[in-house]
Design an enzyme around this catalytic site. Sequence first.
Site, PDB file in Angstrom:
ATOM      1  N   TRP A 111       0.769  -1.179  -0.007  1.00 11.67           N
ATOM      2  CA  TRP A 111       0.116  -0.120   0.030  1.00 11.67           C
ATOM      3  C   TRP A 111       1.007   1.231   0.078  1.00 11.67           C
ATOM      4  O   TRP A 111       1.929   1.580   0.770  1.00 11.67           O
ATOM      5  CB  TRP A 111      -1.100  -0.129   1.326  1.00 11.67           C
ATOM      6  CG  TRP A 111      -1.798   1.216   1.163  1.00 11.67           C
ATOM      7  CD1 TRP A 111      -2.980   1.280   0.829  1.00 11.67           C
ATOM      8  CD2 TRP A 111      -1.476   2.332   2.087  1.00 11.67           C
ATOM      9  NE1 TRP A 111      -3.783   2.533   1.122  1.00 11.67           N
ATOM     10  CE2 TRP A 111      -2.666   3.304   1.917  1.00 11.67           C
ATOM     11  CE3 TRP A 111      -0.661   2.704   2.846  1.00 11.67           C
ATOM     12  CZ2 TRP A 111      -2.805   4.470   2.360  1.00 11.67           C
ATOM     13  CZ3 TRP A 111      -0.843   3.998   3.651  1.00 11.67           C
ATOM     14  CH2 TRP A 111      -1.772   4.883   3.526  1.00 11.67           C
TER      15      TRP A 111
ATOM     16  N   SER B  75       2.589  -7.438   1.437  1.00  9.14           N
ATOM     17  CA  SER B  75       1.780  -6.778   2.365  1.00  9.14           C
ATOM     18  C   SER B  75       0.167  -6.767   1.519  1.00  9.14           C
ATOM     19  O   SER B  75      -0.101  -7.803   1.008  1.00  9.14           O
ATOM     20  CB  SER B  75       2.022  -5.346   2.452  1.00  9.14           C
ATOM     21  OG  SER B  75       1.114  -4.616   3.463  1.00  9.14           O
TER      22      SER B  75
ATOM     23  N   PHE C 248       2.616   5.508   8.295  1.00  5.95           N
ATOM     24  CA  PHE C 248       2.289   4.268   7.991  1.00  5.95           C
ATOM     25  C   PHE C 248       3.754   3.661   7.624  1.00  5.95           C
ATOM     26  O   PHE C 248       3.818   2.408   7.867  1.00  5.95           O
ATOM     27  CB  PHE C 248       1.604   4.023   6.735  1.00  5.95           C
ATOM     28  CG  PHE C 248       0.691   2.729   6.439  1.00  5.95           C
ATOM     29  CD1 PHE C 248      -0.137   2.159   7.310  1.00  5.95           C
ATOM     30  CD2 PHE C 248       1.358   1.832   5.589  1.00  5.95           C
ATOM     31  CE1 PHE C 248      -0.635   1.260   7.125  1.00  5.95           C
ATOM     32  CE2 PHE C 248       0.852   0.768   5.309  1.00  5.95           C
ATOM     33  CZ  PHE C 248      -0.202   0.221   5.973  1.00  5.95           C
TER      34      PHE C 248
ATOM     35  N   ALA D 181       6.623   4.392   8.543  1.00  5.30           N
ATOM     36  CA  ALA D 181       7.378   4.080   9.909  1.00  5.30           C
ATOM     37  C   ALA D 181       6.945   3.034  10.620  1.00  5.30           C
ATOM     38  O   ALA D 181       7.672   2.357  11.080  1.00  5.30           O
ATOM     39  CB  ALA D 181       7.334   5.230  10.836  1.00  5.30           C
TER      40      ALA D 181
ATOM     41  N   ASP E  83       7.052  -7.660  13.377  1.00  6.75           N
ATOM     42  CA  ASP E  83       6.180  -6.894  12.347  1.00  6.75           C
ATOM     43  C   ASP E  83       4.816  -6.447  13.216  1.00  6.75           C
ATOM     44  O   ASP E  83       4.171  -7.282  13.940  1.00  6.75           O
ATOM     45  CB  ASP E  83       5.377  -7.936  11.224  1.00  6.75           C
ATOM     46  CG  ASP E  83       4.782  -7.247  10.055  1.00  6.75           C
ATOM     47  OD1 ASP E  83       4.127  -5.952  10.528  1.00  6.75           O
ATOM     48  OD2 ASP E  83       4.504  -7.919   9.046  1.00  6.75           O
TER      49      ASP E  83
ATOM     50  N   HIS F 190       7.907  -5.467   9.029  1.00  4.24           N
ATOM     51  CA  HIS F 190       7.155  -5.677   7.809  1.00  4.24           C
ATOM     52  C   HIS F 190       7.561  -5.717   6.570  1.00  4.24           C
ATOM     53  O   HIS F 190       6.937  -5.833   5.635  1.00  4.24           O
ATOM     54  CB  HIS F 190       6.102  -4.483   7.912  1.00  4.24           C
ATOM     55  CG  HIS F 190       4.914  -4.722   7.182  1.00  4.24           C
ATOM     56  ND1 HIS F 190       3.924  -5.929   7.308  1.00  4.24           N
ATOM     57  CD2 HIS F 190       4.517  -3.825   6.163  1.00  4.24           C
ATOM     58  CE1 HIS F 190       2.882  -5.634   6.400  1.00  4.24           C
ATOM     59  NE2 HIS F 190       3.362  -4.584   5.525  1.00  4.24           N
TER      60      HIS F 190
END
Length: 256
Positions: free
Chosen positions: A22, A82, A143, A145, A207, A235
């Site tokens: 994203w 993701s 987001f 970070a 994550d 992540h």
Amino acid sequence: MSSLYWHTTGTGDRDLVLLHGWGLNAEVWQNMIPRLSPHFRLHLVDLPGFGRSQGFGPLTLAEMAQQLLPQLPDRAVLLGWSLGGLVASQLALTQPQRVAALITVASSPCFTARDEWPGIKPETLQNFQQQLSTDFQRTVERFLALQTMGTKNARQDARQLKEVVLSQPMPTVEVLEGGLEILRQDDLRAALDDLPLPFLRIYGYLDGLVPRRIAEELDARWSDSSSVVMEKAAHAPFISHPDEFTQLIMEFTAAT
């Protein structure tokens, strides 16, 4: 007029399609290209509405997959990170005969926490959606970070992700909201129960968006798939631990 960015590079004899997460674009894979291109034909894609894939409004998950299908090479390995993991999964479900194997990275068939299922709190995603319209840049930065928090080089990795975002055209607020809506609403758990493909799931132990407990839940549910939890990764394991990540990809594809 809409236009999909799809760039092919590499000298290998197998096709590997890389789908980003994203808010980002295919430049996120830059450190993977020299590692993977000797072994694969790499297909670097900007998801519809992101980066250089301009002219798209917000799409559903199924619509996003449909936009990619015409360019999908036969018998490709799909690797989705993701949100890209959901898109790769949807492609594999839509036309499994055209897919050789599926790899998802820091992804979940159901990103939102519900019932006993671990995930992102729905209100967290709702807050992101609300904040996008008031402070677009700061929301995206927050987001990014979150994606590296806890790793050894968190600040450096977050900066790298931010550079990727800023290096290409920014998605519209509507497209970003559409992506968050997919993360909030879609649930592919039942659909993937009978996936007839080799399937590798890679997770980061640290994550903060996709809890490592999901690996165990899906190990029990999808006994034919395999999973790896990378101990010191968050992540974005391919950014924080590129060599270890590359080794996982090579070992899995060699066996499929």
